[in-house]
Design an enzyme around this catalytic site. Structure first.
Site, PDB file in Angstrom:
ATOM      1  N   THR A  72     -42.662  88.435 -16.170  1.00 16.71           N
ATOM      2  CA  THR A  72     -43.530  88.518 -14.914  1.00 16.71           C
ATOM      3  C   THR A  72     -44.729  89.725 -15.390  1.00 16.71           C
ATOM      4  OG1 THR A  72     -43.703  88.465 -12.509  1.00 16.71           O
ATOM      5  CG2 THR A  72     -42.150  90.187 -13.650  1.00 16.71           C
ATOM      6  N   ASN A  73     -45.412  89.800 -14.214  1.00  9.39           N
ATOM      7  CA  ASN A  73     -46.729  90.610 -14.455  1.00  9.39           C
ATOM      8  C   ASN A  73     -46.474  91.465 -13.286  1.00  9.39           C
ATOM      9  OD1 ASN A  73     -48.401  89.362 -12.247  1.00  9.39           O
ATOM     10  ND2 ASN A  73     -47.834  87.571 -13.685  1.00  9.39           N
ATOM     11  N   ASP A  74     -47.614  92.446 -13.159  1.00 11.49           N
ATOM     12  CA  ASP A  74     -47.682  93.420 -12.237  1.00 11.49           C
ATOM     13  C   ASP A  74     -48.657  93.198 -10.858  1.00 11.49           C
ATOM     14  OD1 ASP A  74     -46.728  95.823 -13.693  1.00 11.49           O
ATOM     15  OD2 ASP A  74     -48.297  96.145 -14.568  1.00 11.49           O
ATOM     16  N   SER A  75     -48.506  91.834 -10.643  1.00 11.72           N
ATOM     17  CA  SER A  75     -48.934  91.523  -9.243  1.00 11.72           C
ATOM     18  C   SER A  75     -48.165  91.841  -8.155  1.00 11.72           C
ATOM     19  CB  SER A  75     -49.475  89.852  -9.251  1.00 11.72           C
ATOM     20  OG  SER A  75     -49.882  89.554  -8.123  1.00 11.72           O
TER      21      SER A  75
END
Ligand code: C5P
Length: 223
Positions: free
Chosen positions: A29-32
């Site tokens: 996933t990512n930091d959003s």
């Protein structure tokens, strides 16, 4: 009423960082954080819209009066969007959609080995570009989160994805972008000078984005 400029209109908002599974217990996933998307859903609701928030998992509370569709992967987000796209008046792609996903999802937990493990990724569909291709009445808003060459990359997205507006976000900034409560963005639209919205809460930025979008849409309709 002039203060309910989206009265009864269907607005789709995506939010959060998609999760791309490797196995039953792991994902990429990512930091959003989803904060900008949730703020936009709230702001659209306050303008009278029928809002559907299509969101990857976040820590946030779903705003009251907003229909929630929980998704995980980019593919699931795409399916949820396409099912609702034809009847939508506005689509805001605030989600941080993963560009790649693991080429296979293991049925069981991948076991530790002594050797290195190589993960092969395959391209995810570009949902926003696909919506741009199919666009008719929808006002389409995309985001561009970058750590360098922000406006150059954002300008390219505006054209290549056939959107009405790109909200460009410097995610390397100390007060803006992923996981902050504040943001500072530049709005790009075809044939309009870039417009910078100075540092403000994501709630205020969301209201400003919608006001600019509505003004542009009014101009489009008068032509
Ligand atoms: O190309 P890039 O990922 O920087 O574009 C960002 C915009 O495109 C965002 O609005 C994001 O939600 C959308 N996007 C998408 N599908 C992807 C990647 C990004 O819809 N696979």
């Amino acid at each position: 009423a002039t203060d309910l400029q989206l009265h009864g209109q269907s607005v789709l908002v995506t939010a959060g960082g998609t999760r791309e599974r490797l196995d039953p217990v792991r994902y990429l996933t990512n930091d959003s954080s989803g904060k900008m998307g949730y703020a936009l859903a709230t702001a659209a609701r306050d303008l009278g819209a029928q809002v559907t928030l299509i969101s990857a998992p976040t820590m946030l509370t779903v705003p009251a009066g907003v229909a929630y569709v929980g998704v995980d992967s980019a593919e699931a987000m795409r399916t949820a969007l396409l099912a609702r796209y034809q009847t939508a008046q506005m689509v805001i792609m605030a989600a941080a959609v993963a560009d790649f996903r693991p080429v296979t999802v293991a049925d069981n937990k991948i076991k530790k080995t002594t050797a290195d493990y190589t993960l092969t990724l395959t391209k995810n569909p570009d949902i926003l570009a696909e919506l741009g291709q199919q666009k008719h009445q929808q006002f389409l808003i995309g985001f561009a989160a970058e750590t360098q060459h922000l406006l150059t990359y954002a300008q390219k997205k505006l054209a290549s994805k056939r959107v009405d507006m790109i909200v460009a976000n410097d995610v390397a900034s100390a007060h803006a972008g992923f996981n902050h409560d504040t943001n500072e963005v530049t709005i790009l639209q075809p044939n309009v000078e870039p417009q910078t919205l100075p540092l403000a809460s994501k709630q205020v930025i969301a209201q400003q984005i919608l006001q600019i979008a509505l003004a542009t849409r009014r101009n489009q309709q008068q032509k």
